[in-house]
Design an enzyme around this catalytic site. Structure first.
Site, short mmCIF file in Angstrom:
data_model
loop_
_atom_site.label_atom_id
_atom_site.label_comp_id
_atom_site.label_asym_id
_atom_site.label_seq_id
_atom_site.Cartn_x
_atom_site.Cartn_y
_atom_site.Cartn_z
CG HIS A 221 52.27 41.78 38.57
ND1 HIS A 221 51.80 40.65 38.07
CD2 HIS A 221 52.21 42.43 39.51
CE1 HIS A 221 50.63 40.65 39.17
NE2 HIS A 221 50.81 41.69 39.81
P1 AMP Z 1 48.61 42.08 42.11
O1 AMP Z 1 47.71 42.15 43.21
O2 AMP Z 1 50.15 41.97 42.44
O3 AMP Z 1 48.37 41.10 41.22
O4 AMP Z 1 48.61 43.34 41.53
C1 AMP Z 1 48.05 43.70 40.20
C2 AMP Z 1 47.94 45.11 39.78
O5 AMP Z 1 47.68 45.36 38.76
C3 AMP Z 1 47.35 45.92 40.51
O6 AMP Z 1 48.34 46.88 41.27
C4 AMP Z 1 46.48 46.55 39.89
O7 AMP Z 1 46.04 48.06 40.06
C5 AMP Z 1 46.90 46.62 38.41
N1 AMP Z 1 46.04 46.30 37.37
C6 AMP Z 1 44.71 45.79 37.56
N2 AMP Z 1 44.37 45.47 36.21
C7 AMP Z 1 45.15 46.18 35.28
C8 AMP Z 1 45.40 46.79 33.91
N3 AMP Z 1 44.39 46.15 33.09
N4 AMP Z 1 46.56 47.16 33.45
C9 AMP Z 1 47.47 47.63 34.21
N5 AMP Z 1 47.40 47.53 35.72
C10 AMP Z 1 46.55 47.09 36.06
#
Ligand code: AMP
Ligand code: ZN
Length: 199
Positions: A117
C-alpha cells in the site's frame, strides 16, 4: 521410504511453528478494499481507500489488486504498476476537493499491514488518530520513503533496498521535531498544539 516421509512431515511442522503467524488485524486492508463506503476510486489495477485511522486531514491508501504483500515482493516487472499507483495518487491529490493542500506520497519502510500500500497523506498532520511518536516519525523521517524514489530504484536496480529492522526502530524513535519549522516539542500533545499554527 516411510521413515523418510515421517521425517519430512515433522520438519514441515517445525518450520511452520517457527514461522511468524500473521495477526488477523494485519489483514484488515483486504476487507476495506472490498467495502464500497471506503473505496474512493478503482480501476483494473488498483483500489484507493480511505485510511481507517487517518493521520492527517486527508489520508488515502493505494493498493494493487494483484496479491503483492509488500515491497520485498516487487521486481522489475512491477515498475509500471508502481508508477501507475503513483500516478493515481498524484491525480487524487490534485482533485478539486483538495484545493490548497500539500500531499506526501510514499511507503513505510516496514509496513504493519498486509498487501502492498502506498500512502497519500496531506502534510497538515492534524488528526485525532495521530497519537504517538511512532505515528509521527513514520511519516516524518526517512521511515517514510518517497514513492518517486521507490519507482526509480526499482526501474534501475530491479529490487528495492529497505532499511534494516534495527534502523527502522531508530527512525521511529527519533526525537520529535516539527516538519515545517525548527520547533522542538517536549511531547506529542505539545507538537499537536503547535501544528495548528501552520494551518
Ligand atoms: P503501514 O504502517 O504502512 O502498514 O500502514 C497501515 C495503514 O493502514 C495505517 O495508516 C492504518 O491507519 C491503516 N489501517 C489499519 N487498519 C485499517 C483498515 N482495516 N482499513 C483501512 N485502513 C487501515
Ligand atoms: Zn512548526
Amino acid at each position: 521410504m516411510s521413515i523418510k516421509r515421517s521425517r519430512s512431515i515433522s520438519d514441515n511442522l517445525n518450520a511452520s511453528k517457527k514461522r511468524k503467524p500473521t495477526n488477523y488485524w494485519a489483514l484488515g486492508l483486504l476487507d476495506t478494499m472490498k467495502d464500497p463506503e471506503s473505496i474512493v476510486m478503482e480501476d483494473n489495477l488498483v483500489v484507493i481507500i480511505k485510511d481507517k485511522y487517518p493521520k492527517a486531514e486527508y489520508h488515502y491508501l493505494i493498493l494493487p489488486k494483484e496479491d503483492i504483500s509488500n515491497l520485498k515482493q516487487v521486481d522489475k516487472e512491477h515498475v509500471s504498476l508502481l508508477e501507475h499507483m503513483h500516478q493515481v495518487a498524484l491525480d487524487l491529490s490534485k482533485d478539486d476537493s483538495h484545493k490548497h493542500k500539500n500531499f506526501k506520497i510514499g511507503y513505510h519502510a516496514e509496513p504493519s499491514m498486509v498487501r502492498l500500500h502506498l500512502h497519500l497523506i496531506s502534510d497538515d498532520m492534524i488528526s485525532s488518530c495521530l497519537k504517538t511518536k511512532k505515528h509521527w516519525n513514520s511519516y516524518n523521517s526517512s521511515f517514510f520513503i518517497d514513492s518517486t524514489d521507490i519507482c526509480k530504484e526499482l526501474a534501475i536496480e530491479g529490487v528495492i533496498k529497505l532499511p534494516t529492522s534495527e534502523v527502522c526502530k531508530q527512525l521511529l524513535n527519533t526525537a520529535l521535531k516539527c516538519h515545517k519549522c525548527d520547533f522542538v516539542p517536549k511531547h506529542m500533545p505539545n507538537l499537536k498544539d503547535h501544528l495548528s499554527s501552520h494551518k
